[in-house]
Design an enzyme around this catalytic site. Structure first.
Site, PDB file in Angstrom:
ATOM      1  N   ASP A 193      41.630  43.955  41.474  1.00  0.00           N
ATOM      2  CA  ASP A 193      41.066  43.232  40.321  1.00  0.00           C
ATOM      3  C   ASP A 193      40.608  41.819  40.688  1.00  0.00           C
ATOM      4  O   ASP A 193      40.642  40.919  39.837  1.00  0.00           O
ATOM      5  CB  ASP A 193      42.091  43.131  39.182  1.00  0.00           C
ATOM      6  CG  ASP A 193      42.271  44.427  38.424  1.00  0.00           C
ATOM      7  OD1 ASP A 193      41.694  45.444  38.825  1.00  0.00           O
ATOM      8  OD2 ASP A 193      43.034  44.429  37.430  1.00  0.00           O
ATOM      9  N   CYS A 245      40.477  50.659  38.701  1.00  0.00           N
ATOM     10  CA  CYS A 245      41.169  50.765  39.986  1.00  0.00           C
ATOM     11  C   CYS A 245      41.070  52.132  40.650  1.00  0.00           C
ATOM     12  O   CYS A 245      40.565  52.270  41.764  1.00  0.00           O
ATOM     13  CB  CYS A 245      42.635  50.393  39.811  1.00  0.00           C
ATOM     14  SG  CYS A 245      42.905  48.721  39.184  1.00  0.00           S
ATOM     15  N   ASP A 303      38.767  46.243  44.675  1.00  0.00           N
ATOM     16  CA  ASP A 303      38.372  47.505  44.043  1.00  0.00           C
ATOM     17  C   ASP A 303      37.432  47.313  42.860  1.00  0.00           C
ATOM     18  O   ASP A 303      36.634  48.193  42.540  1.00  0.00           O
ATOM     19  CB  ASP A 303      39.602  48.334  43.637  1.00  0.00           C
ATOM     20  CG  ASP A 303      40.599  47.563  42.792  1.00  0.00           C
ATOM     21  OD1 ASP A 303      40.324  46.397  42.419  1.00  0.00           O
ATOM     22  OD2 ASP A 303      41.685  48.118  42.517  1.00  0.00           O
TER      23      ASP A 303
END
Length: 520
Positions: free
Chosen positions: A60, A95, A321
């Site tokens: 993140d 994710c 990600d």
């Protein structure tokens, strides 16, 4: 209190007030800089012909809101020894699908990991039976590489067994956390209470590299390290807590700015209260503080690579990600949306034949890392991989005609269902809303029909995104990022009918493409 304010050009912000290092930190940086600059004296080309690869994947970590700022030493290293990408994207801003795409080189519509749940394919039966056995670590292992993993794998991984392809595996059970976690450590599960996870991963990775340098290993290696930063619960190491206590979240032009000309989930947002804005500021500070331990990790990795004489023959890739938003369009804090904060990711690469110094606007997505790594290691790219290698483009990053990739697909499937209902927030279970939390004033960040396909379009000197939502309105959003970098003006209704029609056809083709058919 100092505030990271935003001017018309947010990329020109200067954070001079925070470029502060203690004498000890300066000495460490100077020593490291000296060590890494005198390659002739301290390093040699690895005797094994195949290069090593290290992939450091954060969680993140945005780039649009200056998420790389806490990694001062890391950015200084890549600025001198590698290249920074200004147009790097995730293809699915959440994710598990994004990580699955990175591991397979495939779009989510092909590996079928649609969201973070088991029912959505995250570490589900189809992934384990069809995709995982052909993923990047398996290919590298079969090619003679010694493979190593440490950190968060997939959100629904619970440690039942070591996934295929990994010679050494230290995988976190479940989603990111910093304390009180369980790891699958090769043949056993081990629980930890008060060991800071990023530090544990650093130690495991350093030990692995030192072991590889010993006489018992004569193989090249692939190491993937995936720390929890900067994912919730945003817990910094004690030594870093409060380091950015005087920082506010960036007040971008779209910060706390409701916009009704967006799809219903975002368009229905109301102005955030002062309490929620304070929470956003606190999360922003803590996210940055969690990344300080990652900066230390990278410096430790560089040091041990130099000491073991691996550095000259090792590719190093740093990325995340997905991105993250904090207050944009009055959305409190999350990812999952098709805006630049959520889909743009940091990407830095160094290694043999990678031009040192500077940045590049090469268009790249996380899909492209697997085929690039395969070509670096002397392998051909299987037909089932959707991404394309950027190895040759990297050799000539200063060639203005090098950009072969001009269109990217961004795809997302809304995750709302009966199980995502939060009884503490307004609404009904049947609404199928998700990510509704009290600290966000119950503003739900996802829903069953927050589903879309977008084309990120760089053709004909454009810088545009066009999105079609599969909701009850069939809503369309489009933005000219050259003229409107904060995506404040939806130009979908201004496009010619033929333009919208061609975009629609392109989306229909891309959302079912496989392999080289995805190369537009």
């Amino acid at each position: 209190m100092l505030t990271c304010c935003c001017s018309a050009n947010v990329d020109n912000l200067i954070f001079a007030s925070f470029i502060m290092f203690s004498l000890t930190q300066v000495q460490v940086l100077a020593t490291l800089g000296f060590m890494l600059c005198v390659d002739d004296a301290f390093s040699r080309t690895q005797q094994v012909g195949k290069p090593n690869v290290i992939l450091l994947l954060t969680d993140d970590q945005d780039v649009v809101l200056h998420g790389m700022y806490p990694l001062q030493k890391t950015t200084q290293w890549f600025a001198k020894m590698g290249v920074q990408f200004t147009n790097a994207f995730t293809n699915t801003p959440i994710c598990c699908p994004s990580r699955a795409s990175l591991l397979t080189g495939q779009y989510a519509h092909n590996h079928r990991t649609y969201n973070n749940s088991i029912t959505g394919g995250c570490n589900g039966h189809l992934w384990r039976a069809k995709s995982e056995p052909h993923a990047l670590p398996v290919l590298l292992q079969n090619h003679g590489y010694h493979t190593f993993f440490a950190g968060k794998y997939l959100n629904q991984f619970k440690g039942a067994e070591v996934p295929p392809g990994w010679d050494e595996f230290y995988g976190l059970h479940g989603n990111s956390r910093y304390y009180n976690y369980t790891m699958r450590e090769n043949q056993q599960n081990v629980s930890y209470t008060d060991t800071y996870l990023t530090d544990l991963l650093k130690d495991r990775a350093v030990t692995f590299i030192r072991n590889m340098a010993s006489k018992q290993y004569q193989k090249p290696f692939f190491a993937m390290i995936s720390p929890p930063a900067a994912h919730a619960p945003f817990t910094p190491a004690p030594r870093h807590k409060g380091f950015f206590s005087e920082v506010h979240a960036l007040r971008t032009p779209n910060f706390n700015a409701p916009d009704t000309d967006k799809h219903w989930l975002v368009g229905s947002a109301q102005n955030l209260s002062e309490a929620t804005v304070r929470t956003i500021d606190e999360y922003f500070q803590s996210r940055w503080e969690t990344l300080l331990a990652v900066d230390e990790m990278m410096q430790n990795l560089l040091t041990v690579l130099n000491e073991t004489q691996y550095l000259d023959n090792t590719y190093i890739v740093y990325t995340s990600d997905n991105g993250y938003h904090l207050g944009q369009f009055a959305q409190p804090f999350d990812k999952r949306q098709p805006y630049e904060t959520d889909i743009k990711v940091p990407l830095l690469i160094s290694g043999p034949d990678v031009p040192a110094g500077g940045s590049t606007d090469i268009i790249v997505s996380l899909l492209d890392l697997a085929p690039t790594i395969l070509e670096w290691t002397g392998m051909s790219v299987p037909d089932y991989i959707d991404g394309r290698s950027i190895r040759d483009q990297l050799l000539s990053v200063h060639d203005t005609n090098r950009n072969l990739q001009n269109v990217l697909l961004i795809e997302y499937w809304g995750e709302g269902n009966n199980e995502t209902y939060n009884p503490e927030c307004p609404g009904r279970r049947s609404d199928h809303l998700a990510q509704c939390t009290l600290d966000a004033e119950c503003h739900c960040q996802d829903a069953w029909n927050n589903t879309y396909n977008c084309v990120r379009d760089f053709r004909y000197n454009l810088d545009r995104i066009y999105c079609e939502f599969r909701d009850t309105e069939n809503f369309v959003e489009a933005y000219d990022l050259m003229q409107d970098p904060y995506q404040l003006r939806n130009i979908a209704d201004e496009l010619l009918p033929i333009e919208k029609g061609l975009y629609g056809i392109l989306i229909q083709n891309l959302k079912k493409c496989t392999g080289k058919a995805c190369h537009v």
